[in-house]
Design a protein around this motif. Sequence first.
Motif, PDB file in Angstrom:
ATOM      1  N   ALA A  30     -20.852 -24.412   0.639  1.00  0.00           N
ATOM      2  CA  ALA A  30     -19.815 -23.362   0.299  1.00  0.00           C
ATOM      3  C   ALA A  30     -19.604 -23.273  -1.285  1.00  0.00           C
ATOM      4  O   ALA A  30     -19.673 -22.250  -1.761  1.00  0.00           O
ATOM      5  CB  ALA A  30     -18.649 -23.340   1.253  1.00  0.00           C
ATOM      6  N   ASP A  57     -22.842 -21.923  -2.833  1.00  0.00           N
ATOM      7  CA  ASP A  57     -22.998 -20.503  -2.408  1.00  0.00           C
ATOM      8  C   ASP A  57     -21.908 -19.494  -3.316  1.00  0.00           C
ATOM      9  O   ASP A  57     -22.351 -18.621  -3.993  1.00  0.00           O
ATOM     10  CB  ASP A  57     -22.602 -20.094  -1.123  1.00  0.00           C
ATOM     11  CG  ASP A  57     -23.818 -20.638  -0.055  1.00  0.00           C
ATOM     12  OD1 ASP A  57     -24.727 -21.030  -0.505  1.00  0.00           O
ATOM     13  OD2 ASP A  57     -23.488 -20.734   1.309  1.00  0.00           O
ATOM     14  N   SER A  58     -20.707 -20.040  -3.529  1.00  0.00           N
ATOM     15  CA  SER A  58     -19.844 -18.953  -4.129  1.00  0.00           C
ATOM     16  C   SER A  58     -18.749 -19.880  -4.928  1.00  0.00           C
ATOM     17  O   SER A  58     -17.506 -18.976  -5.169  1.00  0.00           O
ATOM     18  CB  SER A  58     -19.032 -18.124  -3.038  1.00  0.00           C
ATOM     19  OG  SER A  58     -20.112 -17.567  -2.375  1.00  0.00           O
ATOM     20  N   THR A 111     -15.709 -23.036  -5.735  1.00  0.00           N
ATOM     21  CA  THR A 111     -14.648 -23.911  -4.801  1.00  0.00           C
ATOM     22  C   THR A 111     -13.602 -22.936  -4.146  1.00  0.00           C
ATOM     23  O   THR A 111     -13.129 -23.230  -3.174  1.00  0.00           O
ATOM     24  CB  THR A 111     -13.744 -24.849  -5.865  1.00  0.00           C
ATOM     25  OG1 THR A 111     -13.375 -23.864  -7.052  1.00  0.00           O
ATOM     26  CG2 THR A 111     -14.782 -25.871  -6.136  1.00  0.00           C
ATOM     27  N   HIS A 143     -14.245 -20.289  -2.569  1.00  0.00           N
ATOM     28  CA  HIS A 143     -14.835 -19.747  -1.246  1.00  0.00           C
ATOM     29  C   HIS A 143     -14.791 -21.073  -0.435  1.00  0.00           C
ATOM     30  O   HIS A 143     -14.573 -21.019   0.700  1.00  0.00           O
ATOM     31  CB  HIS A 143     -16.258 -19.464  -1.655  1.00  0.00           C
ATOM     32  CG  HIS A 143     -17.179 -19.374  -0.401  1.00  0.00           C
ATOM     33  ND1 HIS A 143     -16.931 -18.401   0.597  1.00  0.00           N
ATOM     34  CD2 HIS A 143     -18.062 -20.044   0.112  1.00  0.00           C
ATOM     35  CE1 HIS A 143     -17.790 -18.529   1.552  1.00  0.00           C
ATOM     36  NE2 HIS A 143     -18.550 -19.523   1.350  1.00  0.00           N
ATOM     37  N   SER A 146     -11.486 -21.164   1.218  1.00  0.00           N
ATOM     38  CA  SER A 146     -11.578 -20.356   2.348  1.00  0.00           C
ATOM     39  C   SER A 146     -12.278 -20.703   3.629  1.00  0.00           C
ATOM     40  O   SER A 146     -11.779 -20.618   4.746  1.00  0.00           O
ATOM     41  CB  SER A 146     -12.005 -18.916   2.127  1.00  0.00           C
ATOM     42  OG  SER A 146     -11.201 -18.573   0.933  1.00  0.00           O
ATOM     43  N   PHE A 147     -13.415 -21.164   3.448  1.00  0.00           N
ATOM     44  CA  PHE A 147     -14.494 -21.877   4.361  1.00  0.00           C
ATOM     45  C   PHE A 147     -13.623 -23.005   4.927  1.00  0.00           C
ATOM     46  O   PHE A 147     -13.684 -22.903   6.337  1.00  0.00           O
ATOM     47  CB  PHE A 147     -15.696 -22.304   3.879  1.00  0.00           C
ATOM     48  CG  PHE A 147     -16.491 -23.097   4.815  1.00  0.00           C
ATOM     49  CD1 PHE A 147     -17.610 -22.459   5.414  1.00  0.00           C
ATOM     50  CD2 PHE A 147     -16.316 -24.339   4.703  1.00  0.00           C
ATOM     51  CE1 PHE A 147     -18.427 -23.131   6.361  1.00  0.00           C
ATOM     52  CE2 PHE A 147     -17.251 -25.160   5.700  1.00  0.00           C
ATOM     53  CZ  PHE A 147     -18.066 -24.450   6.420  1.00  0.00           C
ATOM     54  N   LYS A 160      -8.791 -19.561 -10.105  1.00  0.00           N
ATOM     55  CA  LYS A 160      -8.990 -18.893  -9.072  1.00  0.00           C
ATOM     56  C   LYS A 160      -9.122 -19.692  -7.682  1.00  0.00           C
ATOM     57  O   LYS A 160      -8.416 -19.179  -6.702  1.00  0.00           O
ATOM     58  CB  LYS A 160     -10.428 -18.402  -9.053  1.00  0.00           C
ATOM     59  CG  LYS A 160     -10.987 -17.183  -7.791  1.00  0.00           C
ATOM     60  CD  LYS A 160     -12.124 -16.691  -8.116  1.00  0.00           C
ATOM     61  CE  LYS A 160     -12.809 -15.868  -6.805  1.00  0.00           C
ATOM     62  NZ  LYS A 160     -14.196 -15.203  -6.897  1.00  0.00           N
ATOM     63  N   THR A 161      -9.285 -20.936  -7.831  1.00  0.00           N
ATOM     64  CA  THR A 161      -9.252 -21.765  -6.576  1.00  0.00           C
ATOM     65  C   THR A 161      -7.944 -21.973  -6.327  1.00  0.00           C
ATOM     66  O   THR A 161      -7.361 -21.900  -5.180  1.00  0.00           O
ATOM     67  CB  THR A 161      -9.746 -22.985  -6.873  1.00  0.00           C
ATOM     68  OG1 THR A 161     -11.254 -23.044  -7.262  1.00  0.00           O
ATOM     69  CG2 THR A 161      -9.767 -24.229  -5.859  1.00  0.00           C
ATOM     70  N   THR A 212      -6.298 -18.981  -4.448  1.00  0.00           N
ATOM     71  CA  THR A 212      -6.792 -19.121  -2.973  1.00  0.00           C
ATOM     72  C   THR A 212      -6.071 -19.784  -2.116  1.00  0.00           C
ATOM     73  O   THR A 212      -5.619 -19.758  -1.362  1.00  0.00           O
ATOM     74  CB  THR A 212      -8.214 -19.340  -3.109  1.00  0.00           C
ATOM     75  OG1 THR A 212      -9.069 -18.409  -3.631  1.00  0.00           O
ATOM     76  CG2 THR A 212      -8.771 -19.205  -1.446  1.00  0.00           C
TER      77      THR A 212
END
Length: 195
Positions: A60, A63-64, A66, A68, A71-72, A163-164, A167
Amino acid sequence: MRTFTILFILLAVASIMQCSAPSAQESTTDSKMTRKEYLAQGQKLAQQTQQVLARNLIQAIADSGTAHAVSFCSIRAVALTDSVGKSVNASIRRVTDKPRNTGNKATIEELQIIQSKKDELEETGNCSPQLVYDEKYVVGYYPIITQGLCMSCHGEKNTLDPKTLTTIDSIYPTDQATGYQTGALRGMWAVRMQK
């Protein structure tokens, strides 16, 4: 030289497995398996679960990032954890004194175990698993020690990617799971095995 190598390997394995002598709360009465067998079975399940989660979180992040991964984790972590235990009729969950997901909040008994393991880690540099027996189940508690990757989401807030952190705050408004240092006790894997 060979003796030194064998000794080093044995010490490394012992350190990884984090096993120790039984505590006063542990008993082998009424059990079909020995204490050692329960510890080994629970350790295997905890390690498998850790590997499944780590592999998925690393993917994860790759892919996108931390944010993301946060969220994952909020969507998939419980299902991934459950999938390992169901195959052997055991239940596996993470418990902690500083939950991000309120479903991982430790019970009063689990809080006592976590505190004793924190004390053990501070005193000895190691943290051993512990078994608790009741009429139907044996619950193994296995330490979750923070590693470098954990700091991306569980380190000091001022070191997290903005951003992390945004989130985390939006998904987990009551989050308590930051402020850790590498090598700290983040919580325990609670592996409930039927007697």
